[in-house]
Design a protein around this motif. Structure first.
Motif, short mmCIF file in Angstrom:
data_model
loop_
_atom_site.label_atom_id
_atom_site.label_comp_id
_atom_site.label_asym_id
_atom_site.label_seq_id
_atom_site.Cartn_x
_atom_site.Cartn_y
_atom_site.Cartn_z
N ASP A 1 -2.70 4.73 -0.47
CA ASP A 1 -4.16 4.84 0.20
C ASP A 1 -3.80 4.16 1.55
N SER B 1 -2.13 5.44 3.74
CA SER B 1 -3.16 6.45 4.87
C SER B 1 -3.91 6.37 5.66
N ASN B 2 -4.88 4.51 4.91
CA ASN B 2 -5.51 3.70 6.02
C ASN B 2 -5.23 4.24 6.97
N LYS C 1 -11.58 0.31 2.70
CA LYS C 1 -11.26 1.76 2.54
C LYS C 1 -12.52 2.21 2.26
N TYR D 1 -7.06 10.74 0.81
CA TYR D 1 -7.43 9.37 0.08
C TYR D 1 -6.62 10.14 -1.29
#
Length: 647
Positions: A31, A34-35, A108, A147
């Motif tokens: 994640d 991905s962030n 997030k 996510y």
């Protein structure tokens, strides 16, 4: 136990309820990646949208009212700020500036709430029906499909966001049946994508965890001794190298300690290898108890190595020695140790271990000394030993290995009937080396067969050259090591050399020592029988030097018995020598063996041996070992007369 349907449903929706910490960490780090990707993408999009909004007002005739512009700019700026926060946290986390996972989840979640709110808001205020759908779906894809949400989280987010979307659309006008069906289809598709993303990443995490576990196991096994659980030599050398590099380490206070358990072989023979292995495990723990804060390892077999502080070193070794002594009273095991002090921080641990081992080996047969430190004299000997091992091939290639011939004469008339081939090493660096300086070393390192084959080659070549010159030749006896019988097919090697030089097999006598035969080696016995079958004469060397002489005579067949020279030591003073020698010669005759006595140095010994019927003699009285050229010269000048019965 078989799970119930409800349990399976619960496990499905919770997703990570039975997952390991490794899987959870993997998904969190996924994640984070991905962030960064989503954050940078959104930043670029929002900057583009803000610029487009500005240029659209300037370059086109379409003028939007200030309220519309204000709403869009505020929405773009809020999403841009959330994306910047997301990228900033991801950057700090990757650089190790922050490790707060709670903060990471909050960032997030905040971004996801802002993104979905942005999509819902933009779809609500948009004048274009197509834009309504795409603004919302774009944000849904960002949040749900990139996510790794658990199935329950994905369900709550998607149902909640689509429910709000339908509600907001109903505020703008009637929601037709087709719109509801299309929204449901979109929701179903996005939820399926979210599930797929989650389980793909979860499977990847589990596969990587398995691989990591395997690599960890391999690393442990590659650095750990399988029997004792101690670090192995490779791990020890690496850790020692890193330790010595530390600036605070005072080298004079540290020693590499090589330990050898004496008489362990007898312990194994008495109680078996399982008991021996059990003892080695316990001894490994003893070492850890005595050296808890130092580097320890199993070197090999019953050998251990420690990089220990010199303070109280001998007292700790004494404690180990006492534990060994108390372990078993019937088999008196001992502890020997050699020390080596590293000269500088760049001292190779491998060399340091070798030096400590060499020191330990130097006292192996000294029952009054248990510990010794490597010194200058040992260093010279060690270098010579290393030189011999590393240089034997080069010495053979460059002709540094010489063959000296010691005459053998008939006792009856003193005429030459043969010679023994003896190896010498005439080295350009160390000078003239006697056999005692290199033969035992070559045997220790299993290189003696190279020397023996070189001697065989030289002898056959010398015989061939003598025959080509029309000189009378006589048999040459050659000593062969026990290792020649183990490492080579000796019969084939002899045959090959004979054929290469055109030598008759009767011109080579095969000598083996009595001590070789006491070990009951089946391979050696088989090869001796094969040599006899192929026509080679077998000689038993150094008879009487060991403890198994009579058993050897009983179990093996030899053509010649060479009586050890020690029987002639102080011949005139030791009155027991004569009856013993008489009995030996008489015994040999009764079992069909001829006799040759070594070490004949006086006429008194010569006369006695001739009187008791010993057929052949060898010793300084008849000549020391000499080069072929000297022997040939002495034959030419009449010093030696070659017997017609040479053979």
């Amino acid at each position: 136990m078989k799970k119930s349907f409800l349990s399976k449903v619960k496990d499905f929706f919770y997703g990570l309820s039975h997952s390991s910490d490794y899987t959870k960490d993997f998904l969190f780090n996924s994640d984070i990646r991905s962030n960064f990707f989503i954050g940078v993408t959104v930043i670029c999009l929002e900057i583009f949208m803000l610029l487009r909004l500005e240029f659209k007002n300037i370059l086109t005739d379409v003028i939007q009212d200030s309220d519309w512009i204000r709403k869009h700019v505020c929405a773009y700026l809020v999403l841009l700020a959330a994306a910047v926060i997301l990228v900033f946290y991801s950057f700090l986390y990757k650089k190790g500036k922050t490790k707060s996972r709670v903060l990471g989840k909050l960032v997030k979640d905040l971004f996801c709430v802002v993104s979905i709110s942005f999509g819902l808001y933009m779809s609500y205020i948009s004048l274009n029906p197509t834009s309504q759908v795409f603004a919302f779906l774009t944000m849904e894809i960002f949040v749900l499909c990139i996510y790794a949400w658990t199935p329950l989280q994905s369900l709550l987010i998607s149902v909640g966001s689509f429910g709000i979307y339908i509600y907001l659309q109903s505020r703008l006008g009637p929601v037709y049946y087709g719109t509801k069906i299309n929204s449901f289809t979109a929701w179903l598709f996005l939820y399926a994508c979210a599930l797929n993303t989650f389980y793909q990443k979860k499977c990847a995490a589990q596969e990587e965890e398995k691989l990591e576990s395997l690599l960890k196991y391999v690393r442990e096994k590659s650095s750990q001794d399988e029997l004792t659980g101690l670090p192995n030599l490779h791990k020890f050398q690496y850790d020692a190298m890193e330790f010595l590099k530390k600036s605070e380490v005072v080298l004079e206070n540290w020693r590499f300690v090589f330990m050898d358990i004496g008489n362990f072989k007898n312990y194994n023979e008495k109680y078996g290898f399982s008991a021996g292995n059990a003892f080695l495990k316990i001894f490994g723990q003893y070492i850890i108890e005595e050296f808890p804060d130092e580097l320890v390892a199993r070197y090999s077999d019953d050998h251990f190595i420690v990089l220990a502080e010199v303070k109280d070193l001998e007292q700790r070794l004494d404690s180990l020695h006492e534990k060994i002594r108390k372990w078993e009273s019937d088999v008196q095991m001992t502890l020997k140790a050699g020390f080596y002090m590293p000269k500088d921080q760049f001292t190779p641990p491998g060399s340091a271990c070798d030096y400590a081992r060499y020191a330990c080996e130097s006292i192996k047969k000294n029952y009054t000394v248990n510990y010794i430190e490597y010194n200058t004299m040992m260093h010279k000997e060690f270098n010579r030993k290393k030189y011999i091992v590393n240089s034997i091939d080069n010495a053979i290639k460059n002709g540094y290995i010489k063959v000296f011939y010691q005459p053998v004469v008939w006792a009856a008339d003193g005429k030459l009937c043969g010679a023994e081939a003896l190896a010498r090493w005439d080295d350009p660096d160390f000078g003239f080396l006697q056999p005692g300086a290199f033969i035992s070393i070559l045997e220790e390192y299993h290189l003696i067969h190279k020397l023996d084959m070189a001697v065989l080659e030289i002898v056959c070549r010398d015989l061939s050259e003598a025959m080509d010159k029309g000189l009378r030749v006589f048999p040459i006896s050659i000593n062969f090591s026990r290792l020649d019988f183990e490492l080579l097919n000796l019969a084939d090697e002899l045959d090959s050399c004979m054929e290469r030089y055109g030598i008759d097999k009767g011109l080579i006598h095969v000598e083996v020592t009595e001590s070789m035969l006491g070990e009951g080696n089946a391979k050696l016995t088989g090869m001796l029988n094969k040599l006899r079958e192929r026509g080679y004469s077998l000689w038993l060397d150094d008879f009487g030097s060991g403890y198994s002489g009579l058993n050897v005579l009983k179990d093996y067949s030899f053509d010649m018995m060479k009586i050890d020279m020690n029987f002639l030591s102080k011949f005139s003073e030791n009155k027991k020598s004569q009856p013993i020698l008489t009995s030996i010669v008489d015994l040999a005759g009764k079992i069909g063996m001829k006799t040759l006595s070594e070490g004949v140095e006086t006429n008194e010994a010569y006369d006695f041996l001739r009187s008791i019927g010993c057929q052949r003699l060898q010793g300084y009285l008849f000549g020391k070992p000499m080069l072929k050229s000297e022997l040939v010269e002495k034959i030419h000048n009449g010093t030696y007369v070659v017997s017609e019965l040479a053979g």
